[in-house]
Design a protein around this motif. Structure first.
Motif, PDB file in Angstrom:
ATOM      1  N   MET A   1      -2.232  -3.656  -2.540  1.00  0.00           N
ATOM      2  CA  MET A   1      -1.102  -3.225  -1.704  1.00  0.00           C
ATOM      3  C   MET A   1      -1.215  -3.871  -0.318  1.00  0.00           C
ATOM      4  SD  MET A   1      -0.080   0.596  -0.454  1.00  0.00           S
ATOM      5  CE  MET A   1      -1.249   0.567   0.872  1.00  0.00           C
ATOM      6  N   THR A   2      -0.111  -4.376   0.188  1.00  0.00           N
ATOM      7  CA  THR A   2      -0.133  -4.910   1.553  1.00  0.00           C
ATOM      8  C   THR A   2       0.751  -4.038   2.435  1.00  0.00           C
ATOM      9  OG1 THR A   2       1.620  -6.407   0.930  1.00  0.00           O
ATOM     10  CG2 THR A   2      -0.596  -7.324   1.002  1.00  0.00           C
ATOM     11  N   VAL A   3       0.195  -3.644   3.551  1.00  0.00           N
ATOM     12  CA  VAL A   3       0.947  -2.839   4.501  1.00  0.00           C
ATOM     13  C   VAL A   3       1.423  -3.764   5.601  1.00  0.00           C
ATOM     14  CG1 VAL A   3       0.905  -0.792   5.935  1.00  0.00           C
ATOM     15  CG2 VAL A   3      -0.633  -0.965   3.994  1.00  0.00           C
ATOM     16  N   GLU A   4       2.718  -3.966   5.662  1.00  0.00           N
ATOM     17  CA  GLU A   4       3.251  -4.904   6.651  1.00  0.00           C
ATOM     18  C   GLU A   4       4.084  -4.181   7.692  1.00  0.00           C
ATOM     19  OE1 GLU A   4       5.209  -8.130   4.733  1.00  0.00           O
ATOM     20  OE2 GLU A   4       3.343  -8.885   3.883  1.00  0.00           O
ATOM     21  N   LYS A   5       4.189  -4.811   8.851  1.00  0.00           N
ATOM     22  CA  LYS A   5       5.002  -4.284   9.947  1.00  0.00           C
ATOM     23  C   LYS A   5       4.590  -2.857  10.305  1.00  0.00           C
ATOM     24  CE  LYS A   5       7.923  -7.815  10.174  1.00  0.00           C
ATOM     25  NZ  LYS A   5       7.841  -8.727  11.292  1.00  0.00           N
ATOM     26  N   MET A   6       3.273  -2.603  10.206  1.00  0.00           N
ATOM     27  CA  MET A   6       2.784  -1.283  10.606  1.00  0.00           C
ATOM     28  C   MET A   6       1.580  -1.480  11.503  1.00  0.00           C
ATOM     29  SD  MET A   6       3.021   1.231   7.356  1.00  0.00           S
ATOM     30  CE  MET A   6       1.993   2.461   8.122  1.00  0.00           C
TER      31      MET A   6
END
Lengths: 298, 60
Positions: B1-6
Motif C-alpha cells: 500500500m502506498t500512502v500519498e499526499k499525506m
C-alpha cells in the motif's frame, strides 16, 4: 510472371523504402534498435503489399479485393494499441516518464505512417501501370515528399521563446524567476539543487501557444526529452530531485526546472526548442468563433 | 500500500506547535535535518519545510 509482376514488385519496394525513410531511431531510442525496427519494417511491408495490390485489383475489375483495405485499417489500429501498451508499460520504469500525451502522440504517428506507406505504394504502382516505370518513380518521389511534409510536426521553438534563469530559493520555496516550483525542506537538498539545477522560462509567442504549453502532457514531454538528452541527476528514492514545470497563472509563462548531468545552457535551450509540439496538446482558442469577433486575443 | 499526499511524519524542534501525527521531536536544527534526511530516504517522500523549526514528510 505476368504483366503485373514488375509493377507489384516496384510498388512494394517503394512502400518499404518509404517506411524505412520514416523510421528513424533518434535520441528517443524508440523504436529500439534492432528488434523494434524489424516489427515496423514487417508491418510496413504488409502495408506496401496492400497498397500495391489494390491497383491491379481495380484493373481486373476485382472490386471485392478492395475491401481488404478495410481490413488493413483495423490491422494498423492494432499497431497503435501495441505501441501505446508497450510504451505505457515501459514508462513506469523511466526516471522522468514520457507521459501519456507523448505516448499517444507516438502511437498515432506509427499508425499514420503505415497509411502513408499504403498511399505511396498505391500511387507509384498506379503510375507504373497506367504509364510507365519512370512516371512510377515520379509518383514515388511525390509520395516521399508528401510523407515528409505530413510527418514533420511543429516544434516548441515555433511557439515559445526560451530563456535561461538560475533557480533560487526564497526560504524553503524553490523558484524559477517568479514561478514557484516546490518546497524543499532539507538544507542538503537545497544545496544540491542549486548546484545541479537549471531553470528555463518558456514565454508563449501568442494566445494559442499559451494554452498549448499549459497542457500537462506537453510539459512532461519537455522534461522527458531534456532529461534524455542531457542526463538526469536523480535516482529512485529521491523524489525531491525531480524535474518539474510550473505555470505562471498571470501571463501563461511556464517555468521549467531540470537537473541535468551535463549543465550546458545553450544545448538545453536548443533541446527545448526542438521538443515536438504534441498534436494532442495543441489548442487554438483564437479559432473559436466567439474569439474571432471583437477584441483580438494575444 | 502506498500512502500519498499525506503527512507521513513531522520533525520539529518546537513540539508545542504539533498535535497528533507521527512526530519526531529534536533537540537541535542539525538533528532535525539529519532525521528528516533519513526519513526522506526511508519513506520515499519529500521533506517540506513549513517553518524553520517544522518539517513534514509527504509522498507525492
Amino acid at each position: 510472371m505476368n504483366e503485373y509482376t514488375y509493377p507489384i514488385l516496384f510498388g512494394v519496394t517503394i512502400g518499404v523504402l518509404t517506411r524505412l525513410y520514416l523510421l528513424k531511431t533518434d535520441y528517443r531510442q524508440y523504436p529500439t534498435y534492432l528488434h523494434g525496427k524489424i516489427i515496423h519494417i514487417a508491418l510496413g511491408f504488409i502495408a506496401a503489399g496492400l497498397g500495391t495490390i489494390a491497383v491491379p485489383a481495380i484493373m481486373e475489375k476485382e472490386f471485392a479485393a478492395i475491401t481488404f483495405l478495410a481490413l488493413a485499417a483495423s490491422q494498423f489500429r492494432d499497431v497503435r494499441n501495441m505501441e501505446r501498451n508497450t510504451l505505457n508499460e515501459l514508462d513506469q520504469y523511466e526516471l522522468v516518464p514520457r507521459g501519456k500525451t507523448y505516448i499517444e502522440g507516438i502511437a498515432i504517428v506509427f499508425e499514420g505512417r503505415n497509411y502513408l506507406v499504403i498511399f505511396a505504394s498505391f500511387l507509384s504502382t498506379f503510375a507504373y501501370l497506367v504509364w510507365n516505370i519512370w512516371l512510377g518513380l515520379v509518383g514515388a518521389v511525390i509520395s516521399f515528399i508528401v510523407a515528409r511534409k505530413l510527418m514533420s510536426g511543429s516544434r516548441l521553438g515555433d511557439i515559445v521563446e526560451v530563456e535561461y534563469v538560475k533557480p533560487h530559493f526564497k526560504g524553503a520555496g524553490l523558484y524559477v524567476d517568479n514561478i514557484y516550483i516546490m518546497n524543499i525542506g532539507l538544507e542538503a537538498r537545497r544545496e544540491e539543487i542549486l548546484r545541479y539545477g537549471m531553470g528555463f522560462i518558456l514565454k508563449p509567442k501568442n494566445f494559442n501557444a499559451r494554452s498549448t504549453i499549459a497542457n500537462l502532457g506537453q510539459r512532461q514531454a519537455i522534461l522527458h526529452d531534456i532529461s534524455t538528452a542531457l542526463g538526469v541527476y536523480r535516482d529512485s528514492g529521491t523524489p525531491a530531485l525531480v524535474p518539474l514545470a510550473k505555470r505562471d497563472l498571470d501571463d501563461g509563462r511556464v517555468g521549467i526546472f531540470i537537473l541535468p548531468q551535463e549543465k550546458d545552457v545553450e544545448k538545453a535551450k536548443a533541446i527545448i526548442r526542438n521538443v515536438p509540439t504534441l498534436e494532442n496538446a495543441i489548442r487554438m482558442p483564437t479559432k473559436s468563433e466567439t474569439n474571432q469577433a471583437g477584441k483580438v486575443l494575444r | 500500500m502506498t500512502v500519498e499526499k499525506m503527512i507521513l511524519a513531522v520533525i520539529t524542534t518546537s513540539p508545542h506547535k504539533v498535535v497528533g501525527g507521527m512526530t519526531f521531536v529534536c533537540e537541535s536544527d542539525e538533528e532535525m535535518q539529519r532525521i528528516a534526511a533519513n526519513l526522506e530516504a526511508i519513506l520515499d517522500g519529500i521533506a517540506h519545510a513549513l517553518s524553520d523549526d517544522l518539517l513534514i514528510i509527504v509522498k507525492h
